[in-house]
Design an enzyme around this catalytic site. Structure first.
Site, short mmCIF file in Angstrom:
data_model
loop_
_atom_site.label_atom_id
_atom_site.label_comp_id
_atom_site.label_asym_id
_atom_site.label_seq_id
_atom_site.Cartn_x
_atom_site.Cartn_y
_atom_site.Cartn_z
N ASP A 170 38.85 -14.41 -4.68
CA ASP A 170 39.80 -14.20 -5.77
C ASP A 170 41.17 -14.77 -5.48
O ASP A 170 41.99 -14.93 -6.38
CB ASP A 170 40.00 -12.69 -5.96
CG ASP A 170 39.05 -12.11 -6.99
OD1 ASP A 170 38.56 -12.88 -7.82
OD2 ASP A 170 38.81 -10.90 -6.93
C1 GLC Z 1 37.37 -8.21 -3.72
C2 GLC Z 1 36.81 -8.39 -5.10
C3 GLC Z 1 35.72 -9.42 -5.13
C4 GLC Z 1 36.16 -10.67 -4.44
C5 GLC Z 1 36.67 -10.39 -3.05
C6 GLC Z 1 37.22 -11.60 -2.37
O1 GLC Z 1 36.45 -7.56 -2.92
O2 GLC Z 1 36.31 -7.18 -5.61
O3 GLC Z 1 35.35 -9.71 -6.45
O4 GLC Z 1 35.06 -11.53 -4.39
O5 GLC Z 1 37.69 -9.43 -3.12
O6 GLC Z 1 38.41 -12.03 -2.93
C1 GLC Z 2 43.54 -9.25 -4.95
C2 GLC Z 2 42.80 -8.91 -3.70
C3 GLC Z 2 41.34 -9.23 -3.83
C4 GLC Z 2 40.80 -8.64 -5.08
C5 GLC Z 2 41.65 -9.02 -6.28
C6 GLC Z 2 41.16 -8.30 -7.52
O1 GLC Z 2 43.51 -10.61 -5.17
O2 GLC Z 2 43.31 -9.55 -2.58
O3 GLC Z 2 40.64 -8.74 -2.72
O4 GLC Z 2 39.52 -9.13 -5.29
O5 GLC Z 2 42.98 -8.66 -6.07
O6 GLC Z 2 41.77 -8.75 -8.66
#
Ligand code: GLC
Ligand code: GLC
Length: 809
Positions: free
Chosen positions: A483
């Site tokens: 993300d």
């Molecule tokens: C969080 C989110 C997931 C994403 C991950 C890596 O665990 O829930 O959707 O893939 O972060 O950014």
């Molecule tokens: C932030 C976090 C990630 C998560 C995301 C959800 O980017 O670092 O882990 O998946 O928020 O929107």
């Protein structure tokens, strides 16, 4: 250092002190009513949706952090204490908290009075039960006051914390004998209320928080408890609570039991009222009638335990490694269930007010859940597919109550559609139910737009095909699994979401990770299409599997460094390559491209795994990238906003460590697979709890990496894809029990540490008793019901229900 121990026989983790480094929590409820419960009785309850149907209040950023939940107080001759330590903080003579499967039990004592509180949500009713047993352990009579309380939330958890000018005028309750009904807003648009019942006649009550606590006191010292009194207050505008007071006398060694029920009821519009302003209590009374007796409560708890016995029966392991077995049989499966139920909505770290169900997260959660309750998995797949758009892109999230896509976050995460293929294929391989593919499934929940689920899968894969970049690799969109790798979102404004400012999409930024996903799940789809006789679709997708694999070998591998690159940014520059100053190597493509078998003949996977060991490993697993970014990169986004070694900027992200474990298994590297598995499997690191800090029975999202001053500290426990993927790594990778379209494949990748492993696996109404003898010969031989077999795939024979399998390794 440990703060408790595993009790495998009872399937409980026994916490021996209230002073854990963080609240250590459990989940109650497996259907619609849910509660979070910490080892000091904190937490909150909600019906279906932690944002829109919050029943009790939770105060964010609170001090101390865990004050909320079920409040119990004793005033024993001026000594005021709480049986789970908080909120009073009075030292206890003894304390344990047992977190079991969907129940928690607290046992504590002080000055000759012992309390046992059993908390659970019964299987099919919308309520939480707290059974409180009070025992006088002395030879003298004991007289004391006992209080229980909950603080009601005004249902919409966000509005509850924001809209003061309205909310502080609204509170309404009704008292009916020993039940306090919370009916704020029921008069107009709400069709639901909550209630808090006690099985013993109370000697006093309160429903106004201010009256109970007093104007200057907190929950640790309610004025009424200090004064051994109640105000019998009826709240009219400010904060509604439910509080019962009892004056109790216990003879020497006598026990008394009181049952509390916190319930939730919905009524149809024409049945809301009993008479003017008097709510219809029929449903609440039915719940009360059912659980007011100890006998029925005990039976309901027993039914819950049997329910879990039934679920866990589908997969059971007995090996010589106890720590492995307890993850396999109890905690990993339990975490998979709760993660499936909550997605990323409600934990002590996910507020329940933000994300609802995530498309990508929920699809992945199914991988570790489908064997537990296939019917629920099926329903979830259709719900998820229904928030897809006709071009294959998808909403990123949806609210569980409405099941509609969340427009605030929108779409544009280009990995999302492919996870639907992963989840559906896993469901079909587990159940054999290809009929799911025929279910008419809408787009964006619009009536009349339905196409079969099969078409949704094809459209998902075509979405990648329609969105290839300059190197023939998939365009990343706003982000892929990571993300925080926001290659098209250049965010300069504080407070802005890194992922929703899509302001620089040049259609250039490509993801090697999505390429790995496409090849892996594309191949699985081809197998499915062939299985269904849909040759043309199989051919079409295979063509692109081949071309994307070629593109990855050509442009996605860093031959200087010896690992898969991560991406190309919006300027066409490499991300995650030896050319970069920081962020030279990322974990995601090493795991996924190797699992997908990309460049296997060329030894690319082996090289990538070696490089991962060399550059990414720390004591707790493999870090997400190395070296972390030391400054903010506009062209990379949120990833570079985190301190070094934290979150996506170089922590051990437990979610994708199992991808490496599975990749090791793909390459037949059994010792490496188990070595990595053990580095962050909760039961294997239990004795480092003072460093790790989060619960030792479940995975957390991340463990801070070497570059962080908090090295080794875990964050964000419970709701993480680590649960599902660790279970896949354990069951399908290490133990090698892989459901396939035609049967069950058994291809273990076992470290020498395993001597003999016995597995019981239910599979499509058949039972498999598998005995793996690990002599480390490097050759697998399989005997099924006495017959030697050449293939590792056991095809199901419709006349045979029991398969006894001996595997010699
Ligand atoms: C969080 C989110 C997931 C994403 C991950 C890596 O665990 O829930 O959707 O893939 O972060 O950014
Ligand atoms: C932030 C976090 C990630 C998560 C995301 C959800 O980017 O670092 O882990 O998946 O928020 O929107």
């Amino acid at each position: 250092m440990k703060f408790g121990h595993f009790d495998d026989k009872s399937r409980e983790y026994v916490i021996e002190t209230p002073h854990t480094p963080l609240p250590w929590i459990n989940y109650l409820g497996v259907n619609d009513f849910h509660s979070l419960i910490s080892n000091t009785c904190g937490g909150y309850s909600f019906y279906k949706d932690a944002k829109l149907r919050r029943i009790t209040r939770y105060r964010y950023n609170n001090v101390p952090r865990d004050i909320s939940g079920r409040f119990f107080y004793i005033n024993d001759k001026g000594t005021i204490w709480s049986p789970a330590y908080l909120p009073c903080k009075t030292a206890l003579d003894s304390y344990t908290c047992r977190h079991g499967l969907s129940y928690s039990i607290f046992e504590s004592s002080k000055n000759g009075l012992a309390l046992k509180i059993t908390c659970f949500v019964p299987l099919n009713d919308n309520c939480e039960i707290n059974k409180v047993e009070l025992t006088n352990t002395t030879g003298r009579e004991k007289k004391f006051s006992f209080y229980s309380a909950v603080e009601f939330c005004l249902y919409n958890a966000i509005d509850d914390a924001n809209n003061y000018q309205r909310n502080l005028n609204l509170a309404e309750v009704e008292i009916d004998n020993n039940t306090i009904y919370h009916k704020t807003e029921y008069r107009e648009r709400r069709n639901h209320y909550a209630f808090y019942y006690s099985s013993r006649k109370h000697d006093g009550f309160d429903t106004s928080r201010d009256e109970f606590l007093g104007l200057e006191n907190g929950w640790d010292q309610p004025v009424c408890v200090l004064k051994k009194t109640s105000k019998d207050s009826i709240v009219h505008d400010y904060y509604p609570i439910g509080c019962h007071r009892f004056e109790l006398t216990l003879k020497p060694h006598e026990s008394k039991t009181i049952i509390f029920i916190l319930g939730y009821v919905e009524n149809p519009e024409d049945k809301k009222w009993e008479s003017k302003d008097v709510i219809n209590k029929v449903k609440a009374k039915a719940i009360i009638e059912k659980y007011k007796s100890v006998k029925n409560v005990d039976k309901a708890l027993n039914d819950l335990k049997k329910y879990w016995d039934g679920l866990l029966d589908a997969f059971n392991v007995k090996s010589n490694i106890v720590k492995f077995d307890r993850m396999a049989n109890i905690w990993n499966q339990y975490q998979c269930m709760n993660t499936y139920l909550m997605s990323r909505s409600a934990s002590y770290y996910e507020t329940g007010t933000g994300r609802g169900m995530g498309f990508r997260d929920s699809c992945q959660d199914l991988l570790g859940f489908v064997h537990l309750i296939p019917d629920k998995a099926k329903e979830r797949i259709i719900d998820i597919a229904s928030i897809q758009f006709t071009d294959g892109s998808t909403y990123h999230q949806y609210q569980p109550l409405t099941k509609c896509g969340n427009a605030d976050v929108g779409s544009g995460f280009n990995d999302d559609p492919l996870w639907l293929v992963a989840a559906t294929v896993a469901y079909i391989k587990e159940t054999g139910d290809t009929k799911i593919l025929d279910i008419p499934t809408p787009f964006d929940n619009k009536k009349g737009s339905e196409k079969s689920l099969y078409d949704h899968l094809l459209i998902s894969l075509n979405h990648t095909i329609d969105n290839l970049g300059p190197h023939g690799l998939p365009l990343i969109g706003r982000a892929d699994w990571n993300d925080c790798l926001n290659l098209n979102c250049f965010s300069k404004t504080d407070g802005e979401s890194f992922q929703t400012v899509e302001n620089n999409d040049t259609h250039i930024a490509e993801s090697v990770f999505i390429a790995g996903m496409f090849v892996k799940y594309g191949k699985e789809f081809v197998e499915l299409a062939n299985h269904l006789g849909k040759k043309d679709d199989a051919k079409h997708i295979q063509e692109y599997v081949d071309s994307i694999e070629k593109a990855t070998i050509k442009y996605g591998f860093d031959y200087d460094g010896g690992w898969f690159k991560r991406a190309y940014d919006a300027y066409g520059h490499e991300v995650g390559s030896s050319k970069c100053e920081e962020g030279k190597i990322f974990i995601e493509p090493q795991g996924f491209c190797t699992m997908a078998g990309i460049g296997k003949d060329l030894g690319l996977g082996k090289k990538a795994l070696e490089a991962s060991k060399k550059y990414l490993y720390d004591d707790w697993g493999a870090e997400l990238l190395n070296p972390p970014y030391s400054s903010y990169h506009l062209e990379l986004g949120e990833i570079s906003s985190y301190p070094e070694g934290v979150k996506e900027n170089g922590a051990v992200f437990n979610h994708n460590n199992p991808w490496l474990t599975l990749a090791f298994c793909e390459e037949g590297e059994a010792e490496d697979a188990f070595d990595l598995y053990k580095r962050n499997a909760p039961s294997f690191i239990e004795d480092k709890s003072e460093i790790h800090k989060t619960e030792p029975y479940v995975y957390s999202q991340m463990i801070a990496g070497r570059y962080s001053p908090c090295y080794g500290q875990a964050k964000n426990s419970w709701l993480t894809g680590s649960a599902t993927w660790s279970f896949v790594a354990l069951s399908e990778g290490i133990l090698g029990i892989k459901p396939q379209f035609d049967g069950l494949e058994i291809k273990p990748c076992l470290s020498k540490e395993f001597k003999e492993v016995k597995i019981k696996r239910k599979f499509r109404n058949c039972s498999f008793d598998i005995d793996i003898i690990n002599k480390g010969t490097g050759n697998e031989t399989l005997t099924v019901n006495g017959k030697k077999q050449t293939s590792s795939l056991i095809k199901l024979d419709k006349d045979v229900k029991n398969y006894s399998v001996i595997v010699n390794l």
